[in-house]
Design an enzyme around this catalytic site. Structure first.
Site, mmCIF file in Angstrom:
data_model
loop_
_atom_site.group_PDB
_atom_site.id
_atom_site.type_symbol
_atom_site.label_atom_id
_atom_site.label_comp_id
_atom_site.label_asym_id
_atom_site.label_seq_id
_atom_site.Cartn_x
_atom_site.Cartn_y
_atom_site.Cartn_z
ATOM 1 N N ASP A 179 88.520 159.225 -51.236
ATOM 2 C CA ASP A 179 89.132 159.135 -49.908
ATOM 3 C C ASP A 179 89.117 157.677 -49.473
ATOM 4 O O ASP A 179 88.719 156.798 -50.250
ATOM 5 C CB ASP A 179 88.397 160.051 -48.902
ATOM 6 C CG ASP A 179 89.367 160.654 -47.900
ATOM 7 O OD1 ASP A 179 90.080 159.887 -47.237
ATOM 8 O OD2 ASP A 179 89.427 161.901 -47.792
ATOM 9 N N HIS A 250 95.130 158.444 -48.007
ATOM 10 C CA HIS A 250 93.662 158.578 -48.163
ATOM 11 C C HIS A 250 93.180 157.823 -49.405
ATOM 12 O O HIS A 250 92.353 158.327 -50.173
ATOM 13 C CB HIS A 250 93.256 160.060 -48.244
ATOM 14 C CG HIS A 250 93.304 160.765 -46.910
ATOM 15 N ND1 HIS A 250 92.318 160.626 -45.959
ATOM 16 C CD2 HIS A 250 94.216 161.608 -46.385
ATOM 17 C CE1 HIS A 250 92.634 161.358 -44.895
ATOM 18 N NE2 HIS A 250 93.778 161.953 -45.121
ATOM 19 N N GLU A 314 98.387 163.791 -44.601
ATOM 20 C CA GLU A 314 98.096 162.665 -43.712
ATOM 21 C C GLU A 314 98.465 161.334 -44.378
ATOM 22 O O GLU A 314 97.624 160.457 -44.534
ATOM 23 C CB GLU A 314 96.616 162.693 -43.302
ATOM 24 C CG GLU A 314 96.283 163.940 -42.484
ATOM 25 C CD GLU A 314 94.809 164.053 -42.116
ATOM 26 O OE1 GLU A 314 94.538 164.588 -41.035
ATOM 27 O OE2 GLU A 314 93.935 163.627 -42.893
HETATM 28 C C1 ACM Z 1 92.543 167.814 -43.983
HETATM 29 O O1 ACM Z 1 91.824 168.306 -43.111
HETATM 30 N N1 ACM Z 1 92.746 166.504 -44.012
HETATM 31 C C2 ACM Z 1 93.170 168.621 -44.998
#
Ligand code: ACM
Length: 510
Positions: A179, A250, A314
């Site tokens: 991440d 991420h 995201e």
């Molecule tokens: C998430 O909660 N970013 C999948």
């Protein structure tokens, strides 16, 4: 003589179970009759029972405790099993080894809770109640996700985590390995991923938007041997470890290690010290696609899981909009906007996995945006499950209000730090049916199951992980395995089951 344990204490609840009078006693004379192919199940039984009971459970053709593969039980599927306990014999049968492994967890739960202790327990008679159990899971996917990117945990703890998953017949351990704040999977071809990407200078102490930092460096990475041994350990318990390597967002830790993978190759970035959505993402040039394939080759070498999670959620597309090479890539691929590069990127990498015989998994933003060969994890909104399943995706329901264990489990102000907003209480987890109410049979058939999520921005220790995970994971396991909806029945069984969690030393929520 103490009364044998009631079947009504099992978590998850078995499909069919009838208790009969009497019991079988396991003692120093108990020998195992091990059918062909059942050896790994015998090994697991011994491994699980030895610390507390000291029983050797030696093999013998005359053994009265039999473990057998039985092709005649094919209708019980991959994980189903049948258990018969009589005063003078125990017979555990399944069509597949995995079924035997599930049955062993049932046997373990039928014994007195002291059987789960890590230390020798003297003076407890090891009684199994006479019973007939036929047990088949409702859902094929009963998962648990642990984020080891935000806060690293050693592999010794991951083994314990897997042990307790297996007790609950959870079959997928989803390991969130990368991440913005850390990269934990070693990649021989790209050593800086862990050398640089595995360490951050400090961590934000409050929720997204707060401006305070702890000033404490945090880091860690697994070795390939550790991950391979975790995979074997989990497999011996019937648990698949599914790795997640996030892309194209991420990825700040990867960009800190290799700036040329980003949209500003000359920019030097730190491994992120904040929480939330980071706007730096992978570029879309050939080097990046090659990088992702190289990483995933090594990931597939270590993880035999049929499913490989690519994250995908995201991912702000602003950098692509402002990048000439990204706009050129979009035009060359016939995409109408740079935003469409998101689906294109995941399509490229998903195809690569499919050609290697694996199945790509992605987090849904809407349920309608991922390439069709992706298995979709829906988390934002219940409607996304229906959207994705109707599109034809296999779906895992990870709806945040029912499965996100980083949310507090009560509104008690003394709860430890958690994601703000929603409370996810035990009842919400148990009430969560992964199959949407409006699904027709075909759509419902695409819903593989459900899983818990534990994001660890605020979770630094195993004690905190266990406090957040238990007993809520028991509720998901119960619902996912048995489909049982009766809250009062679950509460009654859980009341007994907590004695097992306590014997294991789980630091659970009261
Ligand atoms: C998430 O909660 N970013 C999948």
């Amino acid at each position: 003589m103490p009364a044998p344990r009631s079947l009504l204490t099992l978590v998850p609840r078995p499909t069919e179970a009838a208790l009969r009078p009497g019991h079988f006693t396991l003692d120093a004379d108990t020998a195992l009759h091990i059918g062909a192919g059942a050896e790994p199940a015998a090994e697991l039984l011994r491994t699980l029972l030895a610390p507390a009971t000291g029983l050797s459970l030696r093999p013998s053709p005359d053994g009265r405790f039999a473990l057998a593969l039985d092709p005649g039980l094919g209708d019980l599927g991959e994980e189903g099993y049948r258990l018969t306990v009589d005063p003078h014999a125990v017979l555990l049968r399944a069509a597949h080894l995995t079924g035997l492994l599930r049955g062993i967890q049932t046997i373990r739960q039928l014994l007195p809770p002291q059987a789960l202790s890590a230390a020798p327990e003297h003076g407890t008679p090891w009684l199994l109640p006479c019973a007939d159990v036929t047990d088949v899971p409702r859902h094929t996917w009963r998962g648990a996700m642990l984020d080891v990117a935000r806060h690293f945990q050693p592999v010794s703890y991951l083994r314990r985590y897997v042990d307790v998953l297996a007790l609950h017949k959870i079959n997928v351990f989803h390991l969130h390995l990368t991440d913005d704040q850390g990269w934990r999977m070693p990649v021989a071809a790209r050593p800086k991923l862990t050398e640089i990407g595995g360490h951050r200078a400090e961590s934000r102490t409050g929720p997204a938007g707060s401006g305070t930092y702890d000033g404490v460096p945090h880091g860690g990475a697994y070795t390939r041997a550790e991950l391979a041994s975790l995979v074997r350990y989990a497999a011996a318990r019937g648990v698949t470890v599914m790795p997640e390597i996030e892309m194209p967002g991420h990825v700040r830790a990867a960009l800190a290690a290799y700036p040329s993978l980003g949209n500003h190759p000359d920019r030097s970035l730190d491994v992120w010290t904040r929480w939330g959505v980071c706007d730096t993402v992978l570029g879309v040039h050939d080097e990046v696609l090659d990088f992702c394939r190289t990483v995933l080759e090594e990931v597939m070498d270590v993880f035999p899981s049929p499913y490989i999670h690519l994250g995908g959620e995201e991912c702000p597309t602003t950098e692509w909009t402002h990048s000439a090479p990204a706009r050129e890539r979009a035009a060359a691929e016939g995409l109408s906007t740079p935003e469409a590069l998101h689906g294109w990127f995941l399509g490229q990498i998903g195809d690569f996995l499919v050609r290697r015989g694996r199945r790509p998994v992605g987090w849904a933003e809407t349920g309608a945006e991922l390439p069709l060969d992706f298995t979709v994890m829906t988390w934002r909104d219940p409607s996304h499950t229906l959207t994705a399943a109707r599109r034809g995706h296999p779906v895992i329901n990870a709806y945040h209000r029912a499965t996100y264990l980083d949310h507090a489990q009560s509104d008690d102000p003394n709860e430890p730090p958690a994601q703000p907003g929603t409370v996810v209480d035990l009842r919400a987890v148990h009430a969560h049916d992964p199959v949407p109410e409006d699904a027709d049979a075909e759509t419902a058939g695409r819903v593989l199951g459900a899983q818990t999520q534990l994001w660890t921005e605020f979770v630094t220790t195993p004690a905190h992980i266990e406090y957040l995970t238990y007993p809520r994971l028991c509720a998901l396991a119960d619902r996912g395995w048995s489909g049982a909806t009766d809250w009062a029945d679950f509460r009654a069984r859980l009341g007994e089951h907590t004695a097992r969690l306590d014997a294991l030393g789980i630091r659970r929520h009261p």
